[in-house]
Design a protein around this motif. Structure first.
Motif, PDB file in Angstrom:
ATOM      1  N   LEU A  38       0.778  -1.102   0.069  1.00 38.60           N
ATOM      2  CA  LEU A  38       0.028  -0.025   0.054  1.00 38.60           C
ATOM      3  C   LEU A  38       0.686   1.202  -0.008  1.00 38.60           C
ATOM      4  N   SER A  39       1.981   1.032   0.654  1.00 36.10           N
ATOM      5  CA  SER A  39       2.808   2.301   0.784  1.00 36.10           C
ATOM      6  C   SER A  39       3.425   2.756  -0.598  1.00 36.10           C
ATOM      7  N   LEU A  40       3.827   1.509  -1.145  1.00 33.77           N
ATOM      8  CA  LEU A  40       4.623   1.726  -2.587  1.00 33.77           C
ATOM      9  C   LEU A  40       3.463   2.055  -3.436  1.00 33.77           C
ATOM     10  N   HIS A  41       2.121   1.809  -3.382  1.00 33.06           N
ATOM     11  CA  HIS A  41       1.259   2.504  -4.239  1.00 33.06           C
ATOM     12  C   HIS A  41       1.113   3.754  -4.099  1.00 33.06           C
ATOM     13  N   GLN A  42       0.879   4.200  -2.960  1.00 35.31           N
ATOM     14  CA  GLN A  42       0.962   5.545  -2.592  1.00 35.31           C
ATOM     15  C   GLN A  42       1.800   6.444  -3.005  1.00 35.31           C
ATOM     16  N   GLN A  43       3.095   5.927  -3.025  1.00 40.17           N
ATOM     17  CA  GLN A  43       4.518   6.958  -3.465  1.00 40.17           C
ATOM     18  C   GLN A  43       4.213   6.953  -5.089  1.00 40.17           C
TER      19      GLN A  43
END
Length: 241
Positions: A38-43
């Motif tokens: 999820l954090s990679l997607h947000q980046q």
């Protein structure tokens, strides 16, 4: 499911495109893998593929949130099982090599589940891939250095991941019943057991406890949001235990 911003301080993916999570059953691999994805997607910048490769148990697998993750933009991959028949999820090699995406592998517990990635070893041991071994000191096989050494050795043996390429994560948690004291005790325990042999990269802490813990330890901390909770093990609406 809410998106998590917990991992932004780590600035993920600057030099790494693949993230692999190993460890014994119940260590928290799947929760951490979901938070990373999820954090990679947000980046932004690259498509994120999350593979659930867990074939060792029917509960607490990232596929439990597969539809919700896909709805949020994560490309989710798993192979449905029939009874206890082994299955192979396609596309792993291609996406580990693909520079235009991030790939997150949530691998099944201990050496039994780790067999599923042995064939990808050349790609797992290169500089583009971070392989994390998750340890929860409240689980049976992470309570002593002998237990940790045995399970880790078996896991590396079948996955063919090189020890010097492996990163260690401490994840002291008891689900929604975790207290500040549990986290601090778990951090001390793992530091005393493991750090003399190999440093821990960071420790995970349940997000509601992060502010209570961060000032009490010098170790790097990573707040984690819990997604894999079942109806019988959820936080009451009033926030009480």
């Amino acid at each position: 499911m809410e998106k998590s911003s917990s991992l932004r301080p780590l600035r993920l993916g600057e030099q790494t495109k693949n993230f692999v999570f190993l460890g014994e059953a119940g260590s928290g691999k799947s929760e951490i893998a979901i938070n990373f994805a999820l954090s990679l997607h947000q980046q932004g910048g690259k498509e994120v593929h999350l593979f659930d490769l867990d074939m060792t148990k029917p509960l607490f697998r990232s596929r439990d949130q597969g539809e919700a993750l896909a709805a949020m933009g994560i490309r989710f991959h798993c192979e449905q099982q029939f009874m206890d028949a082994p299955t192979v999820t396609g596309g792993v090699t291609r996406l580990l090599r693909e520079e235009r995406c991030y790939t997150v592998l949530d691998v099944g517990g201990d050496y039994i589940g780790a067999r599923s990635i042995g064939g990808y070893a050349p790609l797992l041991n290169d500089s583009r891939t971070a392989v994390y071994y998750v340890m929860n000191p409240f689980r049976p096989w992470s309570m002593t250095i002998d237990h940790i050494d045995r399970v880790l050795g078996e896991t590396l043996g079948v996955s063919h991941v090189q020890l010097d390429h492996l990163k260690l994560i401490g994840n002291p948690n008891l689900g929604i019943h975790t207290t500040r004291e549990d986290v601090l005790d778990g951090i001390r325990t793992l530091t005393e057991l493991v750090a003399p042999y190999k440093p821990l990269d960071f420790f995970c802490v349940w997000e509601p406890l992060y502010e209570q813990v961060k000032g009490a330890v010098s170790a790097p901390l990573l707040p984690i949001r819990l997604y894999l909770t079942y109806p019988w093990n959820r936080m009451p609406e009033d926030g009480s235990y």
